[in-house]
Scaffold this motif. Structure first.
Motif, PDB file in Angstrom:
ATOM      1  N   GLN A 246      30.900  -2.143 -18.663  1.00 51.01           N
ATOM      2  CA  GLN A 246      31.763  -1.549 -19.687  1.00 51.01           C
ATOM      3  C   GLN A 246      31.480  -2.154 -21.064  1.00 51.01           C
ATOM      4  N   ALA A 247      31.201  -3.455 -21.090  1.00 49.42           N
ATOM      5  CA  ALA A 247      30.872  -4.098 -22.366  1.00 49.42           C
ATOM      6  C   ALA A 247      29.562  -3.555 -22.919  1.00 49.42           C
ATOM      7  N   GLY A 248      28.580  -3.312 -22.028  1.00 49.85           N
ATOM      8  CA  GLY A 248      27.311  -2.729 -22.470  1.00 49.85           C
ATOM      9  C   GLY A 248      27.499  -1.331 -23.022  1.00 49.85           C
ATOM     10  N   VAL A 249      28.327  -0.537 -22.358  1.00 52.42           N
ATOM     11  CA  VAL A 249      28.619   0.815 -22.857  1.00 52.42           C
ATOM     12  C   VAL A 249      29.332   0.722 -24.205  1.00 52.42           C
ATOM     13  N   GLY A 250      30.222  -0.259 -24.346  1.00 53.99           N
ATOM     14  CA  GLY A 250      30.905  -0.447 -25.623  1.00 53.99           C
ATOM     15  C   GLY A 250      29.935  -0.746 -26.757  1.00 53.99           C
ATOM     16  N   ARG A 251      28.908  -1.563 -26.477  1.00 55.10           N
ATOM     17  CA  ARG A 251      27.908  -1.860 -27.506  1.00 55.10           C
ATOM     18  C   ARG A 251      27.082  -0.623 -27.837  1.00 55.10           C
ATOM     19  N   PHE A 259      29.211   9.303 -29.615  1.00 52.42           N
ATOM     20  CA  PHE A 259      29.376   9.548 -28.188  1.00 52.42           C
ATOM     21  C   PHE A 259      30.661   8.926 -27.623  1.00 52.42           C
ATOM     22  N   ARG A 260      31.429   8.290 -28.488  1.00 44.42           N
ATOM     23  CA  ARG A 260      32.706   7.727 -28.065  1.00 44.42           C
ATOM     24  C   ARG A 260      33.787   8.806 -28.152  1.00 44.42           C
ATOM     25  N   ALA A 261      34.648   8.878 -27.178  1.00 41.00           N
ATOM     26  CA  ALA A 261      35.718   9.872 -27.183  1.00 41.00           C
ATOM     27  C   ALA A 261      36.625   9.634 -28.384  1.00 41.00           C
ATOM     28  N   HIS A 266      39.049   3.275 -27.497  1.00 41.26           N
ATOM     29  CA  HIS A 266      38.736   2.083 -26.708  1.00 41.26           C
ATOM     30  C   HIS A 266      38.225   2.431 -25.305  1.00 41.26           C
ATOM     31  N   ASP A 267      38.031   3.699 -25.062  1.00 44.82           N
ATOM     32  CA  ASP A 267      37.546   4.138 -23.758  1.00 44.82           C
ATOM     33  C   ASP A 267      36.070   3.780 -23.618  1.00 44.82           C
ATOM     34  N   VAL A 268      35.666   3.262 -22.458  1.00 41.46           N
ATOM     35  CA  VAL A 268      34.269   2.902 -22.217  1.00 41.46           C
ATOM     36  C   VAL A 268      33.675   3.776 -21.113  1.00 41.46           C
ATOM     37  N   ALA A 269      34.179   4.985 -21.006  1.00 45.17           N
ATOM     38  CA  ALA A 269      33.609   5.957 -20.067  1.00 45.17           C
ATOM     39  C   ALA A 269      32.530   6.743 -20.791  1.00 45.17           C
ATOM     40  N   ILE A 270      31.315   6.697 -20.288  1.00 46.56           N
ATOM     41  CA  ILE A 270      30.221   7.423 -20.914  1.00 46.56           C
ATOM     42  C   ILE A 270      30.203   8.850 -20.378  1.00 46.56           C
ATOM     43  N   GLY A 271      30.041   9.816 -21.273  1.00 50.32           N
ATOM     44  CA  GLY A 271      30.037  11.220 -20.894  1.00 50.32           C
ATOM     45  C   GLY A 271      28.633  11.762 -20.733  1.00 50.32           C
ATOM     46  N   PRO A 272      28.501  13.045 -20.395  1.00 47.85           N
ATOM     47  CA  PRO A 272      27.182  13.637 -20.158  1.00 47.85           C
ATOM     48  C   PRO A 272      26.241  13.543 -21.359  1.00 47.85           C
ATOM     49  N   HIS A 273      26.760  13.779 -22.577  1.00 46.14           N
ATOM     50  CA  HIS A 273      25.893  13.739 -23.757  1.00 46.14           C
ATOM     51  C   HIS A 273      25.453  12.310 -24.073  1.00 46.14           C
ATOM     52  N   GLY A 274      26.396  11.371 -23.955  1.00 44.89           N
ATOM     53  CA  GLY A 274      26.029   9.975 -24.173  1.00 44.89           C
ATOM     54  C   GLY A 274      25.048   9.475 -23.125  1.00 44.89           C
ATOM     55  N   TRP A 275      25.251   9.888 -21.872  1.00 46.96           N
ATOM     56  CA  TRP A 275      24.338   9.536 -20.783  1.00 46.96           C
ATOM     57  C   TRP A 275      22.920  10.016 -21.092  1.00 46.96           C
ATOM     58  N   ALA A 276      22.786  11.275 -21.483  1.00 44.82           N
ATOM     59  CA  ALA A 276      21.465  11.843 -21.766  1.00 44.82           C
ATOM     60  C   ALA A 276      20.811  11.140 -22.950  1.00 44.82           C
ATOM     61  N   PHE A 277      21.608  10.852 -23.992  1.00 46.08           N
ATOM     62  CA  PHE A 277      21.053  10.192 -25.171  1.00 46.08           C
ATOM     63  C   PHE A 277      20.612   8.771 -24.837  1.00 46.08           C
TER      64      PHE A 277
END
Length: 286
Positions: A246-251, A259-261, A266-277
């Motif tokens: 989660q800390a890595g996704v935050g960075r 790509f942050r909601a 403060h959400d650290v859930a990565i979505g489809p677009h952030g995943w692809a990027f």
């Protein structure tokens, strides 16, 4: 002397201007724990503009071979990539500086390995006059291309306004390419690249979520590591989308906030677009 370039680190934007430039040096690592979270995107900017690209390590006191291995582990080198040691820490001796350069020369044959330091270090701290394949000297004396030293030099960083800016001691970009090894003929002409297939990121796993365990967490951790957002070993990879991931996704979000909601800052859930990027950033430009 018409060869010009910049050097960038995490302080600069990833979409820095490349207009009128021939080369760019990018900070990757410092010591054995820090990785510039923007370096992959900064590399993409340089390569997309056709610049000769270099990468540097900021050396700290400690075992120099471990620092060199840490630096080299972050990048898949291309022909013509230049490597540099940033020597600014007073706790690092001249002998350690020399050892790092010689070690990297052995570990990365075929690549130029150079030394960056300022005028004071070169004239008062250095005792061996060893700079590997060339000296990159910083001296803000208002005289681009005239750093005020007697030793041969390859690059002169002459200002930090508005960004660290350099001139190269080459007649033109063709000469720089030939020196860097990007020209197989030695005449300075750039070889025609072999076309590469377009990178396609893996499909987004619908069950991936913070706090959950899923096999998809490991590929996420590897992509974050490859892109410079997560310092993790193979042994520490796991199926857990835990605090470390989660800390890595935050960075990653800090570097690419689009790509942050928006409704959940403060959400650290990565979505489809952030995943692809992220995966394209990590693997699509190597």
């Amino acid at each position: 002397m018409t060869v010009r370039g910049v050097d960038v680190a995490s302080y600069q934007a990833t979409d820095y201007s490349t207009r009128g430039l021939d080369f760019a040096f990018i900070k990757i690592t410092e010591g054995t724990t820090y990785t510039n979270p923007k370096w992959v995107a900064e590399r993409t900017t340089a390569r997309d503009a056709g610049l000769v690209t270099g990468f540097y390590h900021f050396i700290r006191p400690g075992i120099v071979t471990k620092q060199a291995d840490y630096f080299l582990s972050k990048i898949t080198l291309r022909v013509g990539d230049v490597l540099a040691l940033d020597w600014e820490d007073p706790g690092v001796s001249c002998a350690q500086k020399d050892d790092w350069i010689r070690y990297v020369q052995k570990k990365a044959p075929g690549h130029r390995v150079i030394l960056y330091c300022n005028y004071e270090y070169w004239t008062n701290r250095d005792t061996t006059s060893f700079a590997g394949d060339g000296l990159w000297i910083a001296h803000y004396n208002g005289k681009p291309g005239n750093p005020g030293i007697k030793a041969p030099w390859r690059f002169h960083q002459y200002t930090s306004t508005p960004i660290d800016t350099n001139v190269g001691n080459f007649t033109d970009k063709a000469a720089l390419l030939a020196w860097a090894g990007a020209s197989s003929s030695g005449t300075g002409s750039t070889p025609k690249p072999t076309p590469k297939p377009t990178y396609v990121p893996p499909a987004f796993p619908v069950r991936l979520a913070p706090g959950k365990s899923t096999p998809s967490a490991k590929p996420l951790q590897k992509a974050l590591r490859a892109a410079g957002f997560l310092n993790i070993t193979e042994a520490d990879l796991s199926d857990a989308y835990g605090p470390r991931t989660q800390a890595g996704v935050g960075r990653f979000f800090d570097a690419h906030p689009q790509f942050r909601a928006k409704s959940k800052p403060h959400d650290v859930a990565i979505g489809p677009h952030g995943w692809a990027f992220l995966f394209t950033l990590a693997y699509g430009h190597k």
